[in-house]
Design a protein around this motif. Sequence first.
Motif, mmCIF file in Angstrom:
data_model
loop_
_atom_site.group_PDB
_atom_site.id
_atom_site.type_symbol
_atom_site.label_atom_id
_atom_site.label_comp_id
_atom_site.label_asym_id
_atom_site.label_seq_id
_atom_site.Cartn_x
_atom_site.Cartn_y
_atom_site.Cartn_z
ATOM 1 N N GLY A 697 35.238 21.239 37.003
ATOM 2 C CA GLY A 697 35.162 21.866 38.332
ATOM 3 C C GLY A 697 36.247 22.910 38.531
ATOM 4 O O GLY A 697 35.994 23.994 39.056
ATOM 5 N N GLN A 698 37.460 22.595 38.098
ATOM 6 C CA GLN A 698 38.541 23.565 38.233
ATOM 7 C C GLN A 698 38.316 24.766 37.324
ATOM 8 O O GLN A 698 38.630 25.898 37.687
ATOM 9 N N PHE A 699 37.779 24.510 36.145
ATOM 10 C CA PHE A 699 37.484 25.603 35.221
ATOM 11 C C PHE A 699 36.457 26.552 35.848
ATOM 12 O O PHE A 699 36.590 27.769 35.792
ATOM 13 N N ARG A 700 35.465 25.958 36.496
ATOM 14 C CA ARG A 700 34.448 26.786 37.171
ATOM 15 C C ARG A 700 35.052 27.596 38.298
ATOM 16 O O ARG A 700 34.702 28.748 38.504
ATOM 17 N N PHE A 701 35.971 26.983 39.027
ATOM 18 C CA PHE A 701 36.608 27.709 40.126
ATOM 19 C C PHE A 701 37.374 28.922 39.595
ATOM 20 O O PHE A 701 37.267 30.032 40.124
ATOM 21 N N LEU A 702 38.131 28.734 38.515
ATOM 22 C CA LEU A 702 38.882 29.858 37.955
ATOM 23 C C LEU A 702 37.935 30.949 37.463
ATOM 24 O O LEU A 702 38.193 32.145 37.636
ATOM 25 N N ASN A 703 36.826 30.523 36.859
ATOM 26 C CA ASN A 703 35.818 31.500 36.423
ATOM 27 C C ASN A 703 35.272 32.311 37.596
ATOM 28 O O ASN A 703 35.015 33.507 37.487
ATOM 29 N N ARG A 704 35.099 31.624 38.699
ATOM 30 C CA ARG A 704 34.534 32.271 39.875
ATOM 31 C C ARG A 704 35.506 33.306 40.435
ATOM 32 O O ARG A 704 35.116 34.430 40.775
ATOM 33 N N VAL A 705 36.788 32.952 40.499
ATOM 34 C CA VAL A 705 37.792 33.902 40.965
ATOM 35 C C VAL A 705 37.846 35.094 40.013
ATOM 36 O O VAL A 705 37.917 36.252 40.430
ATOM 37 N N TRP A 706 37.778 34.781 38.735
ATOM 38 C CA TRP A 706 37.784 35.849 37.725
ATOM 39 C C TRP A 706 36.656 36.849 38.007
ATOM 40 O O TRP A 706 36.848 38.058 38.027
ATOM 41 N N ARG A 707 35.468 36.291 38.235
ATOM 42 C CA ARG A 707 34.290 37.136 38.483
ATOM 43 C C ARG A 707 34.471 37.960 39.749
ATOM 44 O O ARG A 707 34.143 39.135 39.797
ATOM 45 N N GLN A 708 35.009 37.341 40.783
ATOM 46 C CA GLN A 708 35.210 38.060 42.044
ATOM 47 C C GLN A 708 36.121 39.268 41.832
ATOM 48 O O GLN A 708 35.849 40.357 42.324
ATOM 49 N N VAL A 709 37.207 39.041 41.092
ATOM 50 C CA VAL A 709 38.148 40.144 40.876
ATOM 51 C C VAL A 709 37.509 41.190 39.956
ATOM 52 O O VAL A 709 37.626 42.391 40.183
ATOM 53 N N TYR A 710 36.826 40.697 38.926
ATOM 54 C CA TYR A 710 36.189 41.617 37.977
ATOM 55 C C TYR A 710 35.202 42.549 38.708
ATOM 56 O O TYR A 710 35.253 43.766 38.563
ATOM 57 N N GLU A 711 34.345 41.954 39.521
ATOM 58 C CA GLU A 711 33.344 42.759 40.229
ATOM 59 C C GLU A 711 34.008 43.744 41.176
ATOM 60 O O GLU A 711 33.575 44.881 41.322
ATOM 61 N N PHE A 712 35.056 43.288 41.792
ATOM 62 C CA PHE A 712 35.810 44.132 42.707
ATOM 63 C C PHE A 712 36.384 45.338 41.962
ATOM 64 O O PHE A 712 36.263 46.476 42.404
ATOM 65 N N VAL A 713 36.966 45.068 40.792
ATOM 66 C CA VAL A 713 37.582 46.149 40.008
ATOM 67 C C VAL A 713 36.510 47.111 39.504
ATOM 68 O O VAL A 713 36.656 48.322 39.594
ATOM 69 N N VAL A 714 35.419 46.559 38.992
ATOM 70 C CA VAL A 714 34.361 47.411 38.447
ATOM 71 C C VAL A 714 33.780 48.317 39.540
ATOM 72 O O VAL A 714 33.606 49.513 39.356
ATOM 73 N N ARG A 715 33.540 47.741 40.704
ATOM 74 C CA ARG A 715 33.022 48.546 41.802
ATOM 75 C C ARG A 715 34.034 49.602 42.222
ATOM 76 O O ARG A 715 33.690 50.708 42.576
ATOM 77 N N GLY A 716 35.290 49.239 42.139
ATOM 78 C CA GLY A 716 36.365 50.154 42.502
ATOM 79 C C GLY A 716 36.443 51.358 41.594
ATOM 80 O O GLY A 716 37.097 52.343 41.912
#
Length: 901
Positions: A697-716
Amino acid sequence: MSKCFYLPAYALFSQEHRTVDARYNPQAIESKWQAHWREIRLDRTPELKDGSRKFYALSMFPYPSGNLHMGHVRNYTITDVIARYKRMQGYAVLHPMGWDAFGLPAENAAIDRGIPPAKWTYQNIAQMREQLQRLGLSYDWEREITTCAPDYYKWTQWIFLQFLQAGLAYQKEAAVNWDPVDQTVLANEQVDAEGRSWRSGALVEKRMLKQWFFKITAYADQLLADLEKLSGWPERVRTMQENWIGQSVGAKVIFKTEAGDELAVFTTRPDTLWGATFMVMSPEHPLVDKLTTAEQLQAVRAYQAQAAARSEIERSAEDREKTGVWTGSYAINPVNQERIPIWIADYVLMGYGTGAIMAVPAHDQRDFEFARKFGLPIKRVVQPPEGSLSSTDRASGTESSELQAAWTGEGVMINSGPLDGIPVGKGPGQSVERAIAWLEAQGLGEKQINYRLRDWLISRQRYWGCPIPVIHCPQCGIVPVPEKDLPVLLPEDVELTGRGGSPLAQLEDWVKVKCPTCGTEARRETDTMDTFICSSWYFLRFSDARNDREIFRKDRVNAWLPVDQYVGGIEHAILHLLYSRFFTKVLRDRGLLDFDEPFSRLLTQGMVQGRTYYNPNKSGKDRWIPAALVKDPNDPRDPETGEPLQVIYATMSKSKGNGVDPEEVLAHYGADTARMFILFKAPPEKDLEWDDADVEGQFRFLNRVWRQVYEFVVRGGGTESWRGRVSELLPAKVEVGSLTKAEKDLRRAIHTAIKEVSEDLENDYQFNTAIAELMKLSNALGEAGIPDSPVYAEGIRTLVLLMAPFAPHIAEELWQALGGADSVHRQSWPSYDPAALVADTVTIVIQVNGKLRGSFEAPAEVTPEEQEQLALRSEAAQKYLEGATPKKVVVVPKKLVNFVL
Ligand SMILES: [Zn+2]
């Protein structure tokens, strides 16, 4: 690298750090950042300057067994989060690590496997240091200390000489605990409740040997009184220390025997002296021979022999049937001149008090049982309050042999001459105080404070320890090794057999030495010190770890100490902490430091428990089935018999086969996930049940944060205006007035997270709820639906900052991806904007005739009149009023409107 994205050129880090991959790969980023942090000496302790706020965070240092277990991981992760949080708050942080490296296991390994203890120990240290580094623990390795290294134990020896000079180290012949397996002397504390060695498990025997002691009893009163200063310690630990020190206030009273000898007794109930009807001595008391009459001699001798065969623990067990023998002699009760018989019994121990007691059977249960068994008189001197005794007891009067039990409660003194009528108790004006005053006035006794605490036996007849720096000279006696000759090096060419006392004693070349005072042929001390000595001052050395001229600079030790947060296991609640407090006070009195207590705050973390299988049809060690042998965890069965197994959670241990190896978790999920799981699963002081699903569960949470930042950066990468300004997006720069409702809501979630995480880290270290707040913030970002708003950027930035103490590697990687300057761990901890926390709207409930009919949203600043108008126009009112005019309208401002028809 297919989907990587390059961040603005002005970021301070080199190009390769400024990319973010679509996939979270913990192993790659963790080793990369660990190397980089080492290179830039990120965790080096800053020099303290005037006005800098300091924070000293310390985990109890480990014994280098060679392998880190989950208990270590938990302990060190907790301290690491605190250290990282304090650095971000602007504190100068000292967060060191070292090795408690002397001790029996190294010697036993040498005996079993032929590896020299030093080699074995240093190999283990190298392995464990590497494991700690892979956990991303922010230690200042430049201050690492190892207690078995000469540059450390030189100062342990120097401290020993300080104790010797202060009269706090002495030698005496003592009955010691002898471990027949390890062939060594154990401290009382190393013998368990069943009289077995804490390490070998062997039944401990008694032997007389000349031993070194530290006079901790000289500090008993201070060690007790200063517990009051430790408000940052768990109540439980303070109580354990208090009980260990064991203060009792009472009187010393001299009884004379009929032959004229003096028998001193210590009693905490001198008020009951008039009820003393016999005396009991320890079978080892030096007066026993003299007091024993010819008729009783045979019985007394037999009893003494019997008692010698029993352990102290056995002898003092409360529930044991009482045994004893009369000596044939009498003493005179000093308060009423009555003749009372003198007995011996093994429940009275020579090592405690004076080795003799006065027995008051009416008011002491043990004495009561003894008197009943041997038909001795029982005389009441306390009248219990009305109604508190059975009718038999009350009717039978004061010279009663019919009492059912000793009365130890409250009441009023009777049959006690000057004390008659005085209320029983230890308070001012009550019986105990009045009895002491009367005894002192009559010259029959005096007030005395006793402690259960004994002097600390510090010598060990073992090899792998710090040599005691003294020389025994036939002319001069005990001669300290001169300071210029320190350290007394531990010789390394030693053959270890594990038997026959100290290996050092067998090294003639090392033992023979000229007396430094008179030059006569003399001999070195061959005992080494208890390893608890090495760990009683290591926290001081960290303040100036590389000093080779003195133990530590006084200004440095005073600037860094006391330790602001100490973290470790409850198993050290008594000895290590008590000895460390003792050392601190002694070194203070030697003028080496200026504080009274070494640890301001203490956190005792709970155990890590593993899923544990056992076969209820088996017994002993065989009943535990290692998890590795269980094929199907959903239907666990004994691999030998096929019987179904029971499942519990128990502290991880080799014998139960229920451990989880930190190496495996690191290899599979990485350090950040392991840290997050350990912090999230339970509050730090509670036991933690290891659960693979929750790790996932914690691993999934970190993955999710990773994705959020990644998408944010890519869109940026497009045209949005926040690009490249993320690190500047501080709350103050947001134009609050122009925000939409969604933006205001998200901003409230961001600042609530800052507030809650900060509060969780501030006092009780509720890491589990702090991580829950991080999850809420991540959810709020996901649900806000405003990915191009500057408030969203603020949220992403804040999430990464708040995560930094918990999951330091992923936070660093994402921070760099956002174009953050410097390391995320050098950023200021965010502070929240109180204005952002205020809700814009309030929910108003609508009732019709007291029945809930609906609700609506109103501006937070709505007046009662506006609230009534809005309610009338609401959907619910339209529907349920059906055009009727209410007789009465009840308005509870900002909460409720009730229409009465
Ligand atoms: Zn000499």
